[in-house]
Design a protein around this motif. Sequence first.
Motif, PDB file in Angstrom:
ATOM      1  N   VAL A  18       0.792  -1.071  -0.092  1.00 35.64           N
ATOM      2  CA  VAL A  18       0.089  -0.086   0.156  1.00 35.64           C
ATOM      3  C   VAL A  18       0.908   1.217  -0.025  1.00 35.64           C
ATOM      4  CG1 VAL A  18      -1.563   1.374   1.221  1.00 35.64           C
ATOM      5  CG2 VAL A  18      -2.017  -1.095   0.974  1.00 35.64           C
ATOM      6  N   ALA A  19       1.982   1.219   0.814  1.00 34.58           N
ATOM      7  CA  ALA A  19       2.739   2.282   0.745  1.00 34.58           C
ATOM      8  C   ALA A  19       3.514   2.666  -0.485  1.00 34.58           C
ATOM      9  CB  ALA A  19       4.010   2.209   2.092  1.00 34.58           C
ATOM     10  N   ARG A  20       3.869   1.555  -1.131  1.00 35.48           N
ATOM     11  CA  ARG A  20       4.617   1.663  -2.392  1.00 35.48           C
ATOM     12  C   ARG A  20       3.489   2.203  -3.632  1.00 35.48           C
ATOM     13  NH1 ARG A  20       6.262  -3.050  -2.401  1.00 35.48           N
ATOM     14  NH2 ARG A  20       4.880  -3.951  -3.836  1.00 35.48           N
ATOM     15  N   ARG A  21       2.308   1.696  -3.416  1.00 31.80           N
ATOM     16  CA  ARG A  21       1.154   1.913  -4.326  1.00 31.80           C
ATOM     17  C   ARG A  21       0.919   3.225  -4.017  1.00 31.80           C
ATOM     18  NH1 ARG A  21      -1.163   2.243  -8.796  1.00 31.80           N
ATOM     19  NH2 ARG A  21      -3.458   2.338  -8.888  1.00 31.80           N
ATOM     20  N   ALA A  22       0.911   3.944  -2.876  1.00 26.96           N
ATOM     21  CA  ALA A  22       0.656   5.317  -2.569  1.00 26.96           C
ATOM     22  C   ALA A  22       1.664   6.358  -3.192  1.00 26.96           C
ATOM     23  CB  ALA A  22       0.366   5.504  -0.902  1.00 26.96           C
ATOM     24  N   SER A  23       2.934   5.796  -3.155  1.00 24.98           N
ATOM     25  CA  SER A  23       3.916   6.669  -3.994  1.00 24.98           C
ATOM     26  C   SER A  23       3.745   6.821  -5.233  1.00 24.98           C
ATOM     27  CB  SER A  23       5.218   6.122  -3.558  1.00 24.98           C
ATOM     28  OG  SER A  23       5.730   6.052  -2.221  1.00 24.98           O
ATOM     29  N   GLN A  24       3.484   5.627  -5.933  1.00 20.16           N
ATOM     30  CA  GLN A  24       3.069   5.635  -7.252  1.00 20.16           C
ATOM     31  C   GLN A  24       1.990   6.600  -7.725  1.00 20.16           C
ATOM     32  OE1 GLN A  24       2.413   1.341  -7.899  1.00 20.16           O
ATOM     33  NE2 GLN A  24       4.503   0.823  -8.111  1.00 20.16           N
ATOM     34  N   ILE A  25       0.951   6.419  -6.800  1.00 15.22           N
ATOM     35  CA  ILE A  25      -0.147   7.266  -7.010  1.00 15.22           C
ATOM     36  C   ILE A  25       0.042   8.652  -6.938  1.00 15.22           C
ATOM     37  CG2 ILE A  25      -2.619   8.075  -6.109  1.00 15.22           C
ATOM     38  CD1 ILE A  25      -2.658   5.124  -5.617  1.00 15.22           C
ATOM     39  N   ALA A  26       0.981   9.084  -6.104  1.00 22.55           N
ATOM     40  CA  ALA A  26       1.221  10.734  -5.710  1.00 22.55           C
ATOM     41  C   ALA A  26       2.124  11.180  -6.982  1.00 22.55           C
ATOM     42  CB  ALA A  26       2.076  10.728  -4.544  1.00 22.55           C
ATOM     43  N   ASP A  27       3.000  10.283  -7.610  1.00 20.49           N
ATOM     44  CA  ASP A  27       3.720  10.483  -8.792  1.00 20.49           C
ATOM     45  C   ASP A  27       2.738  10.698  -9.948  1.00 20.49           C
ATOM     46  OD1 ASP A  27       5.975  10.607  -7.432  1.00 20.49           O
ATOM     47  OD2 ASP A  27       6.568   8.503  -8.280  1.00 20.49           O
TER      48      ASP A  27
END
Length: 243
Positions: free
Chosen positions: A218-227
């Motif tokens: 989820v943390a990694r996915r959130a970083s991708q979404i922010a980008d």
Amino acid sequence: MAKKSRSTAKKKKPSRKRSGGFRARLRTWWRRGLLGLALLLVVVIVLPSFLPVPQGFYMRSEARRLGDIQRVWVPMDEIAPMMARSVVAAEDANFCNHWGFDMSAIRDAIEDGGNRGASTLSQQVVKNVYLWQGRNWTRKALEALMTPLVEAAWSKRRIVEVYLNVAEFDEGIFGVEAAARTYFGTTPEDLTAREAALLAALLPNPKERDAANPSQFVARRASQIADGAATIARDGRAACFED
């Protein structure tokens, strides 16, 4: 003179006048049916483009199952812009460039063997507001019929606004207001970019993910979404739902 028996008596043929009258009545019923359908579509599709949207079938069923749900409607002006960009980046990056169906995403899904989703934000809004959950063909057919109508009657900004207020973020937690309060003790307007991305990362499996204590995925996915949210803001793919 002997009377003719009933068996040999000639049957009277229906008059053209009577059959013509029936066809006229049939045409009248058909026209009235079409008019009724048009009026129904006005009520069901057009009015929610600016009036409050009621609970959908799934939301009501969850309220019955759980005894209650958490949901407070908030207008788009009271939601952090980063939250809107995050859900669009996560679920439908080409939202501003299609009319309800992302044909490139559909082609990619077919080439991938159907292992990835191709449902747009508009389709998800139609499903959540008007239809029921599940993958049966009846629901998919209705979704395909209603999505272009919603796209025609609603603004892109309205579609995102409704999505943010009906999306499920956890069991019994519907809409960004309840999600922001539950996970971060804040309001939708005060969500940070990271918090918005974490909420968007819960989709489409909110019951199996946690925004307050995110897993590595989820943390990694959130970083991708922010980008992705920053990208669509920069290249203009967020313009259709922002002021």
